[in-house]
Write a protein that holds these residues in place. Structure first.
Motif, mmCIF file in Angstrom:
data_model
loop_
_atom_site.group_PDB
_atom_site.id
_atom_site.type_symbol
_atom_site.label_atom_id
_atom_site.label_comp_id
_atom_site.label_asym_id
_atom_site.label_seq_id
_atom_site.Cartn_x
_atom_site.Cartn_y
_atom_site.Cartn_z
ATOM 1 N N GLN A 18 38.442 73.074 34.800
ATOM 2 C CA GLN A 18 37.343 72.771 35.716
ATOM 3 C C GLN A 18 37.563 73.421 37.079
ATOM 4 O OE1 GLN A 18 35.949 68.603 35.705
ATOM 5 N NE2 GLN A 18 37.259 68.308 33.919
ATOM 6 N N HIS A 19 38.824 73.549 37.473
ATOM 7 C CA HIS A 19 39.153 74.156 38.763
ATOM 8 C C HIS A 19 39.297 75.674 38.657
ATOM 9 C CE1 HIS A 19 39.692 70.155 40.427
ATOM 10 N NE2 HIS A 19 40.472 69.858 39.405
ATOM 11 N N THR A 20 40.015 76.150 37.639
ATOM 12 C CA THR A 20 40.291 77.590 37.552
ATOM 13 C C THR A 20 39.045 78.404 37.249
ATOM 14 O OG1 THR A 20 40.907 77.491 35.202
ATOM 15 C CG2 THR A 20 42.672 77.166 36.812
ATOM 16 N N LEU A 21 38.059 77.808 36.561
ATOM 17 C CA LEU A 21 36.850 78.546 36.190
ATOM 18 C C LEU A 21 35.819 78.606 37.309
ATOM 19 C CD1 LEU A 21 36.300 77.179 32.571
ATOM 20 C CD2 LEU A 21 36.988 79.511 33.181
ATOM 21 N N ALA A 22 36.046 77.833 38.365
ATOM 22 C CA ALA A 22 35.056 77.770 39.445
ATOM 23 C C ALA A 22 34.788 79.133 40.064
ATOM 24 C CB ALA A 22 35.503 76.780 40.515
ATOM 25 N N VAL A 27 30.077 76.457 36.175
ATOM 26 C CA VAL A 27 30.686 75.707 35.082
ATOM 27 C C VAL A 27 29.931 74.408 34.825
ATOM 28 C CG1 VAL A 27 32.820 74.673 34.213
ATOM 29 C CG2 VAL A 27 32.924 76.673 35.725
ATOM 30 N N ILE A 28 29.500 74.234 33.589
ATOM 31 C CA ILE A 28 28.851 73.001 33.161
ATOM 32 C C ILE A 28 29.837 72.264 32.268
ATOM 33 C CG2 ILE A 28 26.876 71.999 31.972
ATOM 34 C CD1 ILE A 28 25.472 74.750 32.442
ATOM 35 N N CYS A 29 30.297 71.105 32.733
ATOM 36 C CA CYS A 29 31.316 70.337 32.014
ATOM 37 C C CYS A 29 30.653 69.314 31.100
ATOM 38 C CB CYS A 29 32.237 69.631 32.997
ATOM 39 S SG CYS A 29 33.151 70.746 34.070
ATOM 40 N N VAL A 30 31.046 69.316 29.854
ATOM 41 C CA VAL A 30 30.452 68.416 28.863
ATOM 42 C C VAL A 30 31.564 67.621 28.196
ATOM 43 C CG1 VAL A 30 29.190 68.294 26.685
ATOM 44 C CG2 VAL A 30 28.457 69.888 28.457
ATOM 45 N N GLY A 31 31.418 66.298 28.209
ATOM 46 C CA GLY A 31 32.406 65.422 27.605
ATOM 47 C C GLY A 31 31.924 64.822 26.300
ATOM 48 N N ARG A 32 32.722 63.884 25.766
ATOM 49 C CA ARG A 32 32.415 63.258 24.481
ATOM 50 C C ARG A 32 31.131 62.444 24.529
ATOM 51 N NH1 ARG A 32 36.199 62.559 20.427
ATOM 52 N NH2 ARG A 32 35.232 60.552 19.943
ATOM 53 N N ASP A 33 30.728 62.017 25.724
ATOM 54 C CA ASP A 33 29.495 61.242 25.818
ATOM 55 C C ASP A 33 28.264 62.095 25.498
ATOM 56 O OD1 ASP A 33 30.062 62.693 28.143
ATOM 57 O OD2 ASP A 33 28.790 61.410 29.379
ATOM 58 N N GLN A 34 28.399 63.417 25.613
ATOM 59 C CA GLN A 34 27.283 64.314 25.318
ATOM 60 C C GLN A 34 27.456 65.062 24.000
ATOM 61 O OE1 GLN A 34 27.796 65.900 29.493
ATOM 62 N NE2 GLN A 34 25.609 66.306 29.212
ATOM 63 N N VAL A 35 28.697 65.398 23.666
ATOM 64 C CA VAL A 35 28.978 66.099 22.407
ATOM 65 C C VAL A 35 30.183 65.451 21.747
ATOM 66 C CG1 VAL A 35 29.650 68.262 21.320
ATOM 67 C CG2 VAL A 35 28.036 68.290 23.221
ATOM 68 N N ASN A 36 29.977 64.848 20.607
ATOM 69 C CA ASN A 36 31.058 64.249 19.839
ATOM 70 C C ASN A 36 31.426 65.203 18.710
ATOM 71 O OD1 ASN A 36 32.778 62.752 18.240
ATOM 72 N ND2 ASN A 36 31.543 60.892 18.293
ATOM 73 N N PHE A 37 32.638 65.766 18.778
ATOM 74 C CA PHE A 37 33.049 66.750 17.787
ATOM 75 C C PHE A 37 33.201 66.164 16.385
ATOM 76 C CE2 PHE A 37 34.823 70.822 19.844
ATOM 77 C CZ PHE A 37 33.699 70.903 20.655
ATOM 78 N N GLU A 38 33.292 64.845 16.289
ATOM 79 C CA GLU A 38 33.324 64.232 14.961
ATOM 80 C C GLU A 38 31.909 64.070 14.399
ATOM 81 O OE1 GLU A 38 36.173 61.061 14.191
ATOM 82 O OE2 GLU A 38 37.015 61.396 16.191
#
Length: 292
Positions: A18-22, A27-38
């Motif tokens: 999140q920091h190095t790509l700035a 950068v659009i950060c997406v967590g498990r609440d939006q995409v569940n890999f299972e």
């Protein structure tokens, strides 16, 4: 500036990315609440909605031993989901950078593994990561698969360094495996390498690469170094003996490669720089940990 979709944002590499790509893009950060890999069907929806130019996947099922008893979960996250990511990325014309692992190899060599060497994973985790690699190669030509090893960081979930610090504060003696050899890799150095390599992704550079910190160590060597560095920085430690043991003396559900050092030449040629030594990364991580 590229629109970058970053997946796996809560892990130890994802938090650093999140920091190095700035400096690389939006950068659009997406967590498990939006995409569940299972439940990977949601992958197509998020990529179609955001239409990124670059997708970076740092999400993974990393419980190596647990994967032996739940291989379907490991395959869903590490194999099926990356394949669907690759299909969706290709459909919108995006590139894909994906993190893989030294566990795709069996560890029977005695010289560093090159990217073209034959794979032969020993367990369910390694097989699931290899399945993800193969699915990406089949679906998205504009990809960069970056294999790494022995990753640890100050942020994210538990890792070997944090475990040693916890045990070192509780016990006088710790027994650590000394016949497995690899290259400890600080998550921030890995994230910096991904940020450096992202602008270079093209039809000419696409493919599989290796990145770890330079130098080699056993888990025993790594543990000794952790305690030396931590003690010099004032971490509270009780341990005064680190005892080397064999893999046979510390049985685990999953078999691990005895030698998983990765060749860094291809990545070094691409970036024009050689990765820092693992001991340097270790000390910097411990300094970082003290500040959290």
């Amino acid at each position: 500036m590229k629109r970058i979709l970053l997946l796996g944002v809560t892990g130890q590499v994802g938090q650093e990315l999140q920091h190095t790509l700035a400096a690389v893009g939006d950068v659009i950060c997406v967590g498990r609440d939006q995409v569940n890999f299972e439940q990977p069907d949601s992958i197509h929806q998020i990529i179609e909605e955001l239409h990124p130019q670059l997708v970076i996947n740092s999400a993974a099922y990393t419980a190596v031993d647990k994967a032996e008893s739940e291989p379907d979960a490991a395959i869903a996250v590490n194999g099926t989901a990356p394949g669907m990511l690759a299909i969706a990325a290709e459909q919108v014309g995006a590139g894909l950078i994906h993190i893989s692992t030294d566990y795709v190899f069996d560890g029977r060599r005695s010289s560093p593994y090159q990217e073209i060497d034959a794979t032969n994973p020993l367990g369910a985790y390694g097989r699931s990561k290899l399945a993800g690699e193969e699915a990406i190669r089949a679906a998205c030509p504009l990809h960069l698969i970056l294999r790494t090893a022995w990753v640890y960081g100050a942020r994210g979930h538990g890792n070997f360094v944090k475990t040693m610090l916890r045990l070192g504060a509780e016990r006088e003696e710790i027994r650590v495996v000394a016949d497995q050899i690899g290259s400890p890799t600080w998550s921030r150095h890995l994230a910096e390498a991904i940020a450096d390599v992202a602008p270079h992704l093209s039809a000419e550079t696409a493919g599989t690469y290796h990145y770890t910190n330079s130098g080699v160590a056993s888990w025993y060597d790594f543990a000794v170094a952790i305690f030396e560095e931590a003690r010099s920085l004032g971490f509270p430690l009780k341990v005064d003996r680190v005892v080397p043991i064999t893999t046979a003396e510390y049985p685990t559900p999953a078999s691990r490669p005895a030698f998983s050092v990765l060749s860094l030449q291809k990545t070094t040629d691409l970036l024009g720089t050689h990765p820092p030594h693992w001991r340097q990364g270790l000390r910097q991580m411990l300094v970082d940990l003290r500040s959290i």
